[in-house]
Enzyme design. Structure first.
Site, mmCIF file in Angstrom:
data_model
loop_
_atom_site.group_PDB
_atom_site.id
_atom_site.type_symbol
_atom_site.label_atom_id
_atom_site.label_comp_id
_atom_site.label_asym_id
_atom_site.label_seq_id
_atom_site.Cartn_x
_atom_site.Cartn_y
_atom_site.Cartn_z
ATOM 1 N N ASP A 103 0.805 -1.232 0.000
ATOM 2 C CA ASP A 103 0.000 0.000 0.000
ATOM 3 C C ASP A 103 0.839 1.284 0.000
ATOM 4 O OD1 ASP A 103 -2.587 -0.957 -0.309
ATOM 5 O OD2 ASP A 103 -2.782 -1.439 1.814
ATOM 6 N N ASP B 81 -7.111 -4.810 -4.025
ATOM 7 C CA ASP B 81 -6.841 -3.446 -3.546
ATOM 8 C C ASP B 81 -5.647 -2.812 -4.254
ATOM 9 O OD1 ASP B 81 -7.629 -5.513 -1.770
ATOM 10 O OD2 ASP B 81 -7.480 -4.212 -0.029
HETATM 11 N N1 GLY Z 1 -6.827 -2.033 1.507
HETATM 12 C C1 GLY Z 1 -7.506 -2.594 2.593
HETATM 13 C C2 GLY Z 1 -8.967 -2.269 2.644
HETATM 14 O O1 GLY Z 1 -9.583 -1.913 1.674
HETATM 15 O O2 GLY Z 1 -9.518 -2.390 3.703
#
Ligand code: GLY
Length: 366
Positions: free
Chosen positions: A91, A148
Site C-alpha cells: 500500500d 486493492d
Molecule cells: N486495503 C484494505 C482495505 O480496503 O480495507
C-alpha cells in the site's frame, strides 16, 4: 443534488477538523472524535495518507496554506517509514501518492519527488516475475495478490513517466493483467485475494478476505476493481482494462440499485444482519466518474449520473455535517463483522474527491 452546497459543507467541516487535528493523523472517529493519532498507533498503516490526500485536494481547490502545511507534516513523518522500509507493504501507493507525489505534482518540491520515487522502487521490488503480480502484505504471504493493489499501481505509472523508465509501467501492466485473469470473475464480481505458488507462479486458491466468505463479493474490493481497472486504462489506453472496469461497475450498480445506491459491505452475504460500507460506494463513484471520462460520448452520461446518484445518497443519508464532530461519511466498515458502521478516513477521502470531481474541481491524485 446541489453538489456546490455539499462542497461548501465539506469545506467547512474539513477546515475545522484541520484546525483541531494539527499534525495528527486520523483514521476512525469514535463517538465523533479522532481519539487516536496514527503516528503513535502505527505510522505505516495503509490508511495514513488519506487525510493528507483530503488536505491536498482542499489546498488545490482553495489555495489556503493551512491545508498545505498540515499535509507537509504527514509527508515529513513518513520519512521514518521510508528509512525503515521493512515496515512498508503493497500500500505504498496509497501512502505516497497522497503525500509526497501529491506535493510534487502541486508544488514541484524536488524532495517530494525523491520520496515518491523511493516508494515506487519499493513497490516495484515486490513484483513476483513467476506469477506476474505484486505481492501483498509481508511475512509468510509470499504468493498473495489482492484486488486493492490495483489502486497502488498508479505510483508505478507516475515513476515510469517521471524517470522515462518503462520497467515500472511493465510491472504495473503485468500485475493488472494477472488481476484481470484471476481476480475478476466472468460476471464482473471479484475475488479479494488470489494465492499463487511463489516459485512456479501457478494459482493455488482464492481465500476469503475482508468480505463474508470465500466466493462472496466484498463491496470495497469491487470498488477497488472499478476504479483500479479504469485508472489502468487512463495510463495505458488498453481497451481490456476499460472493459474490465465497466464489467465490475455494471455489477456494482446492479447491486446498489436494490439498496438505495449505497453499498452493503458484501453483495453476497446473508440478508441479516445488514452491514453497510459507505466507503465502497464513495470509491466506486469516483471510479464511475473515471469511466465517464474515458467512455464514448453516448455512454458518458450513464456513468456520470450513476456516480451522482451514489454520491447524492451518501450526502443525504450518511454524512455528519456537525463541525464539532470528527468524521464526515458515517457507516463505513473495515471488514465483515469487524469495525462496522464507523466513519473511515478513506471514506471521507473518496467522498471529497467524488464531489470535487462532479464539479470539475478535483486534483488528479492517482
Ligand atoms: N486495503 C484494505 C482495505 O480496503 O480495507
Amino acid at each position: 443534488m446541489n453538489a456546490e452546497k455539499v462542497l461548501e459543507k465539506l469545506e467547512a467541516k474539513i477546515h475545522t477538523q484541520c484546525m483541531r487535528l494539527g499534525e495528527r493523523i486520523p483514521y476512525i472517529a469514535e463517538n465523533g472524535k479522532y481519539q487516536n493519532d496514527m503516528r503513535d498507533v502505527k505510522l505505516s498503516w495503509w490508511t495514513n495518507g488519506f487525510w493528507s490526500g483530503i488536505l491536498w485536494q482542499m489546498y488545490q481547490y482553495t489555495k489556503d496554506p493551512i491545508y498545505r502545511t498540515a499535509a507537509e507534516h504527514t509527508e515529513l513523518e513518513f520519512d521514518r517509514i521510508l528509512e525503515n522500509f521493512e515496515v512498508l507493504h503493497h500500500d505504498v501507493g496509497f501512502l505516497f501518492l497522497h503525500t509526497a507525489v501529491a506535493d510534487y505534482r502541486l508544488t514541484g518540491n524536488p524532495k517530494s519527488r525523491t520520496r515518491g520515487l523511493h516508494a515506487a522502487n519499493i513497490l516495484a521490488g515486490r513484483f513476483n516475475p513467476s506469477g506476474n503480480f505484486i505481492r501483498a502484505w509481508n511475512e509468510d504471504k509470499t504468493g498473495w495478490m489482492i484486488v486493492d493493489c490495483l489502486m497502488n499501481v498508479p505510483l508505478l505509472y507516475w515513476a515510469e513517466k517521471e524517470l522515462k523508465d518503462p520497467r515500472f509501467g511493465e510491472i504495473a501492466r503485468r500485475h493488472t493483467d494477472t488481476a484481470l485473469q484471476y481476480l475478476q470473475r466472468p460476471d464482473g464480481s471479484c475475488n479479494h485475494i488470489a494465492v499463487f505458488d511463489p516459485v512456479s507462479g501457478e494459482p493455488v486458491e482464492f481465500p476469503a478476505g475482508q468480505g463474508y466468505k470465500e466466493g462472496s463479493s466484498w463491496s470495497r474490493g469491487q470498488a477497488w476493481a472499478v476504479y483500479g481497472f479504469a485508472l489502468g486504462y487512463r495510463y495505458t489506453g488498453r481497451q481490456e482494462y476499460l472493459d474490465a472496469a465497466k464489467r465490475t461497475a455494471h455489477y456494482f450498480l446492479a447491486n446498489v440499485a436494490q439498496t438505495g445506491f449505497v453499498s452493503l459491505l458484501d453483495f453476497r452475504a446473508p440478508a441479516e444482519p445488514v452491514y453497510w460500507d459507505t466507503s465502497a460506494a464513495a470509491c466506486a463513484a469516483c471510479g464511475l466518474l473515471e469511466i465517464a471520462d474515458a467512455a464514448d460520448e453516448s455512454e458518458k452520461l450513464f456513468y456520470r449520473n450513476s456516480a451522482e446518484k451514489m454520491l447524492e445518497a451518501l450526502a443525504e443519508k450518511h454524512c455528519c455535517w456537525d463541525v464539532e464532530r470528527d468524521g464526515i461519511l458515517q457507516n463505513g466498515s473495515v471488514a465483515y463483522e469487524k469495525q462496522v458502521h464507523v466513519p473511515l478516513i478513506y471514506g471521507d477521502y473518496f467522498f471529497t474527491e467524488g464531489i470535487l470531481r462532479l464539479l470539475g474541481k478535483e486534483f488528479m491524485i492517482w
